[in-house]
Design an enzyme around this catalytic site. Structure first.
Site, PDB file in Angstrom:
ATOM      1  N   CYS A  28       0.820  -1.216   0.000  1.00  0.00           N
ATOM      2  CA  CYS A  28       0.000   0.000   0.000  1.00  0.00           C
ATOM      3  C   CYS A  28       0.851   1.263   0.000  1.00  0.00           C
ATOM      4  O   CYS A  28       0.327   2.375  -0.154  1.00  0.00           O
ATOM      5  CB  CYS A  28      -0.937   0.004   1.199  1.00  0.00           C
ATOM      6  SG  CYS A  28      -1.894  -1.499   1.351  1.00  0.00           S
TER       7      CYS A  28
ATOM      8  N   HIS B  35      -2.895   6.944   2.765  1.00  0.00           N
ATOM      9  CA  HIS B  35      -3.411   5.654   2.324  1.00  0.00           C
ATOM     10  C   HIS B  35      -4.797   5.444   2.918  1.00  0.00           C
ATOM     11  O   HIS B  35      -5.030   5.714   4.098  1.00  0.00           O
ATOM     12  CB  HIS B  35      -2.451   4.556   2.782  1.00  0.00           C
ATOM     13  CG  HIS B  35      -2.980   3.174   2.569  1.00  0.00           C
ATOM     14  ND1 HIS B  35      -3.596   2.794   1.403  1.00  0.00           N
ATOM     15  CD2 HIS B  35      -3.006   2.086   3.378  1.00  0.00           C
ATOM     16  CE1 HIS B  35      -3.961   1.526   1.509  1.00  0.00           C
ATOM     17  NE2 HIS B  35      -3.625   1.079   2.699  1.00  0.00           N
TER      18      HIS B  35
ATOM     19  N   ASN C  13     -10.194  -0.141   0.282  1.00  0.00           N
ATOM     20  CA  ASN C  13      -8.739  -0.044   0.334  1.00  0.00           C
ATOM     21  C   ASN C  13      -8.175  -0.664  -0.940  1.00  0.00           C
ATOM     22  O   ASN C  13      -8.234  -1.878  -1.122  1.00  0.00           O
ATOM     23  CB  ASN C  13      -8.246  -0.788   1.582  1.00  0.00           C
ATOM     24  CG  ASN C  13      -6.728  -0.804   1.712  1.00  0.00           C
ATOM     25  OD1 ASN C  13      -6.001  -0.564   0.761  1.00  0.00           O
ATOM     26  ND2 ASN C  13      -6.251  -1.113   2.910  1.00  0.00           N
TER      27      ASN C  13
END
Ligand code: UT7
Length: 334
Positions: free
Chosen positions: A119, A256, A287
């Site tokens: 990520c 993020h 996500n």
């Protein structure tokens, strides 16, 4: 003595994003994990996410995001000399996704490679692009984060099934008179690398993994949550210090998109004033790992056009555990 090149300052010239058309509400996920729409909203902020169709690939999504970023940048595709693709869900070891991407984009001679920083991949890529341009190794760098996490999700896993999603986001970074990207603060906490895993490995299949087993992502949610809240706000403060700015100089905070509770607590810990617009695109995108920061940036600029050209704090973190971030001047209006 070896000759060196003169580089230049760099900045983001554009950002582009692509999200699959299929909107997946929490109600489609909850039955298999004994959960509820209310629990998912309260614990993560996620209301809906996007899943790609079976025949929509990582490359399809990356190409769409890159084409948008390139057209918004005012740069011809042939002028891009370096392409960095961040992903953990491209299903081939070789050749790289980045080389397949440049062939599709009609620029097959560019330097191209993939990175795996989960990520944090997009922010790792932005840091490298800035440093390549500053060192004179590259002039125009395309950085893309892309994931098709729905291919690696166990729909029965209570720790991940409701979190991860699909999409792509890209930026074109090029030379600039003024510095538009700060030094990157990055690092890892590799003693916690078991906290997010994709298992079993591809090799397990060669050696007879049982039928029905497939590499899926899993995580120790609490461990990652605590690490993110405690360490990432400190990293955010170090990023601002490295950039020589104070929180009130920021127009936006684009972290993020892992959990709105993590985002809110980071903003509190870093003492961001109310004037800073905070990206919370996780609500409708879930996500998307390496794609989450550029997707959130693109959405934020659409919603708040006044942020074009303002300073934003970016930070990505995830499996490894790894992290990276920088302060960037958001791209100009296209
Ligand atoms: O991008 C990579 C980085 N990843 C992250 O940043 C993820 C960070 N972690 C998180 O976002 C959170 O840890 C989760 C959203 C994954 C989980 O939230 P949590 O508040 O940490 O839940 P928990 O595991 O502490 O569980 C709390 C309660 C438990 O029930 P009891 O013991 O309090 O009765 C769980 O059994 O929630 C229950 N629970 C669930 N309930 C409904 C756990 N998972 C679920 C679920 N649906 N999916």
């Amino acid at each position: 003595m070896i000759k060196v090149r003169e580089g230049s300052n760099s900045r983001m010239l554009s950002v582009g994003a692509y999200q699959p058309s299929r909107i997946v509400p929490n109600s489609e996920i909850v039955d298999k994990i004994d959960s509820s729409d209310e629990w998912i909203r309260q614990r993560t902020g996620i209301e809906t996410r996007r899943f790609a169709d079976a025949d929509e690939s990582v490359l399809d999504m990356a190409e769409a995001a890159c084409r948008q970023a390139i057209s918004r940048s005012g740069i011809a595709v042939e002028d891009i000399d370096t392409v960095i693709l961040a992903s953990i869900t491209y299903p081939f070891q070789a050749p790289s996704a980045a080389t397949a991407l440049i062939a599709r984009l009609g620029n097959p001679k560019a330097a191209a490679f993939d990175i795996n920083a989960a990520c944090a991949g997009f922010c790792y890529g932005v840091g490298m692009a800035n440093d390549f341009i500053r060192a004179g190794s590259s002039k125009y760098v395309l950085v893309v984060g892309v994931e098709k996490l729905s291919d690696f999700l166990d729909p029965y896993d209570r720790g991940t099934a409701f979190i991860f999603a699909d999409g792509a986001g890209a930026t074109v970074i090029g030379p600039s008179d003024e510095p538009g990207i700060s030094p990157t603060i990055w690092g890892a906490d590799a003693d916690s690398r078991d906290a997010i895993l994709m298992e079993p490995t591809w090799l397990a299949f060669k050696h007879g993994a049982p039928d029905g087993i497939w590499p899926n992502i899993s995580q120790q949610g609490q461990t990652v949550f605590r690490w993110a809240v405690f360490s990432m706000s400190k990293a955010g403060i170090r990023i601002m210090e490295a950039a020589g700015i104070t929180p009130d100089q920021l127009g936006a905070f684009i972290p993020h998109q892992a959990n709105v509770r993590i985002i809110d607590s980071m903003a509190r810990e870093m003492k961001l004033p109310e004037s800073v617009v905070i990206a919370d695109n996780i609500r409708t995108s879930g996500n998307t790992s390496a794609a989450s920061v550029p997707i959130a940036m693109s959405a934020l600029l659409e919603e708040h056009p006044e942020l074009h050209g303002q300073l934003a704090l970016l930070i990505g973190y995830g499996a490894g555990l790894v992290y990276a971030g920088q302060v960037v001047q958001l791209p100009p209006k296209w």
